[in-house]
Design an enzyme around this catalytic site. Structure first.
Site, short mmCIF file in Angstrom:
data_model
loop_
_atom_site.label_atom_id
_atom_site.label_comp_id
_atom_site.label_asym_id
_atom_site.label_seq_id
_atom_site.Cartn_x
_atom_site.Cartn_y
_atom_site.Cartn_z
N PRO A 85 43.97 41.99 3.65
CA PRO A 85 44.53 41.11 2.62
C PRO A 85 45.95 41.52 2.25
O PRO A 85 46.33 42.69 2.40
CB PRO A 85 43.58 41.31 1.44
CG PRO A 85 43.11 42.73 1.60
CD PRO A 85 43.04 42.98 3.08
N HIS A 86 46.73 40.57 1.77
CA HIS A 86 48.04 40.84 1.19
C HIS A 86 47.95 40.59 -0.32
O HIS A 86 47.14 39.77 -0.76
CB HIS A 86 49.11 39.95 1.81
CG HIS A 86 49.51 40.36 3.19
ND1 HIS A 86 50.82 40.47 3.60
CD2 HIS A 86 48.77 40.70 4.27
CE1 HIS A 86 50.87 40.84 4.87
NE2 HIS A 86 49.63 40.98 5.30
N PRO A 87 48.77 41.26 -1.13
CA PRO A 87 48.68 41.08 -2.59
C PRO A 87 49.15 39.69 -3.01
O PRO A 87 50.23 39.24 -2.62
CB PRO A 87 49.60 42.17 -3.13
CG PRO A 87 50.58 42.41 -2.02
CD PRO A 87 49.82 42.22 -0.76
#
Length: 217
Positions: A85-87
């Site tokens: 995941p990316h923030p």
């Protein structure tokens, strides 16, 4: 020539490290990964922090990160397991703005703004994953599950369940509930090779296999 020699040396080291595995050209296995007996990795498979159980195989071009893969799993080509995941809460989702050590040509971040370890993905025994499946990091895929080609898996999959789609949704269980529970309870995938060889003719039918398991000495 230098690159060719480097590739040959890497391949030799991997074959020496895993003498019972079948490793094709271009396979990449990091030091944190572990392979069980009789594992097969096809061309250009990449493993990062992955444990693979006995008899499982992964076809060409698949990438697996931070995962536990049970015995006798069948993973097709171009599968990705452990999508990171990316923030979403930062102004940008690009690591150049939040991770100063990201492997990118240019980073604007001077300090780490977001740190997250990749959650481990777990596959039970005898899982079949079709071509081009994408699996989000951290999900659990139950023993005997089947994932249709091209699916995107974002949540856990119960044992002996067939799923497909984007996002992947349950279609049906492979067998009736009683048979699924009996197969799970049998733990046939933990048996030694001698016993599995005797049981092999009975794998044509789950009912026949379960009966044969009861008759094992």
């Amino acid at each position: 020539m230098k690159q060719w020699l480097s590739n040959q040396l890497r391949a030799w080291r991997l074959r020496r490290r895993y003498p019972q595995a079948r490793l094709a050209a271009g396979v990449m296995i990091d030091p944190a990964s572990r392979l069980g007996n009789h594992v097969a990795l096809f061309a250009n498979v990449a493993l990062i922090d992955v444990a693979i159980g006995t008899g499982s195989y992964i076809q060409q071009g698949s990438n697996v990160s931070a995962a536990e893969i049970g015995p006798y799993c069948s993973i097709a080509a171009q599968v990705v397991i452990g999508l990171a995941p990316h923030p979403l809460h930062l102004a940008s989702t690009n690591p150049t703005f939040y991770d100063p050590v990201a492997p990118l040509p240019k980073c604007f971040a001077s300090r780490l703004l977001h740190a997250a370890s990749l959650p481990r993905t777990t596959l039970g025994a005898d899982v079949w994953i079709g071509y081009g499946v994408l699996i989000k990091a951290g999900v659990t895929i139950g023993t005997g599950a089947v994932i249709g080609a091209g699916s995107m898996v974002t949540r856990d999959i119960p044992p002996y369940t067939i799923v497909a789609g984007n996002p992947a949704r349950p279609i049906r269980r492979r067998f009736d509930d009683a048979t699924c529970e009996a197969l799970l309870a049998s733990h046939w995938w933990t048996l030694d090779e001698t016993r599995l060889a005797k049981l092999a003719p009975h794998f044509a039918s789950p009912v026949a296999l379960l009966q044969a398991l009861k008759e094992l000495p």
